[in-house]
Scaffold this motif. Sequence first.
Motif, PDB file in Angstrom:
ATOM      1  N   THR A 153      47.126  43.409  36.156  1.00  0.00           N
ATOM      2  CA  THR A 153      48.526  42.996  36.285  1.00  0.00           C
ATOM      3  C   THR A 153      49.473  44.173  36.465  1.00  0.00           C
ATOM      4  O   THR A 153      50.634  43.973  36.825  1.00  0.00           O
ATOM      5  N   ARG A 154      49.010  45.391  36.225  1.00  0.00           N
ATOM      6  CA  ARG A 154      49.822  46.599  36.444  1.00  0.00           C
ATOM      7  C   ARG A 154      49.412  47.200  37.779  1.00  0.00           C
ATOM      8  O   ARG A 154      48.244  47.481  38.014  1.00  0.00           O
ATOM      9  N   TYR A 173      41.290  58.392  24.171  1.00  0.00           N
ATOM     10  CA  TYR A 173      41.846  57.149  23.641  1.00  0.00           C
ATOM     11  C   TYR A 173      41.461  56.869  22.199  1.00  0.00           C
ATOM     12  O   TYR A 173      41.745  55.805  21.667  1.00  0.00           O
ATOM     13  N   SER A 219      45.781  49.115  38.882  1.00  0.00           N
ATOM     14  CA  SER A 219      45.002  48.145  39.655  1.00  0.00           C
ATOM     15  C   SER A 219      44.623  48.716  41.013  1.00  0.00           C
ATOM     16  O   SER A 219      43.476  48.570  41.469  1.00  0.00           O
ATOM     17  N   THR A 266      41.970  51.323  40.588  1.00  0.00           N
ATOM     18  CA  THR A 266      40.697  50.649  40.333  1.00  0.00           C
ATOM     19  C   THR A 266      40.041  50.191  41.630  1.00  0.00           C
ATOM     20  O   THR A 266      38.871  50.492  41.888  1.00  0.00           O
ATOM     21  N   ALA A 315      40.681  49.758  32.653  1.00  0.00           N
ATOM     22  CA  ALA A 315      41.040  49.555  31.249  1.00  0.00           C
ATOM     23  C   ALA A 315      42.545  49.647  31.029  1.00  0.00           C
ATOM     24  O   ALA A 315      43.078  49.059  30.088  1.00  0.00           O
ATOM     25  N   ARG A 316      43.233  50.359  31.902  1.00  0.00           N
ATOM     26  CA  ARG A 316      44.686  50.521  31.795  1.00  0.00           C
ATOM     27  C   ARG A 316      45.467  49.531  32.666  1.00  0.00           C
ATOM     28  O   ARG A 316      46.678  49.525  32.656  1.00  0.00           O
ATOM     29  N   SER A 317      44.757  48.703  33.423  1.00  0.00           N
ATOM     30  CA  SER A 317      45.429  47.808  34.374  1.00  0.00           C
ATOM     31  C   SER A 317      45.959  46.530  33.736  1.00  0.00           C
ATOM     32  O   SER A 317      46.652  45.763  34.400  1.00  0.00           O
ATOM     33  N   ASP A 318      45.639  46.295  32.474  1.00  0.00           N
ATOM     34  CA  ASP A 318      46.075  45.093  31.764  1.00  0.00           C
ATOM     35  C   ASP A 318      45.683  43.836  32.536  1.00  0.00           C
ATOM     36  O   ASP A 318      46.523  43.013  32.906  1.00  0.00           O
ATOM     37  N   GLY A 319      44.385  43.731  32.809  1.00  0.00           N
ATOM     38  CA  GLY A 319      43.881  42.555  33.510  1.00  0.00           C
ATOM     39  C   GLY A 319      44.306  42.500  34.974  1.00  0.00           C
ATOM     40  O   GLY A 319      44.529  41.430  35.524  1.00  0.00           O
TER      41      GLY A 319
END
Length: 105
Positions: free
Chosen positions: A23-24, A74, A28, A31, A17-21
């Motif tokens: 992209t981080r 959150y 990532s 995950t 949820a924190r990986s921004d798709g």
Amino acid sequence: MLLVAIAAEVIATTALARSDGLTRLVPSLITIVFYCFAFWCLAIVLRTVPTGIAYAVWSGFGSVLITLIAWVYYGQKLDVPAMLGLSLIIAGVLVINLFSKTAAH
């Protein structure tokens, strides 16, 4: 071992949820590593616990934990139907673990 698998999956999903798709980089990597570890642990559990039982506990308990983390950390809002549904999930996991003869203890 099933609890370890669930914890790893919850960590992975929270990072997802924190990986921004994806992209981080750091979320990532967390995950990917924790999902791999979670599935490895689940594979070990499936040697002795029936697949349906293991997956019911995995998905039910994992869903409740993810929701609680989102609520506490959150600020996700939970209405009465959501809380009732989560309570039913918890009740289902407890019934499986306490009363089912198919669940390995």
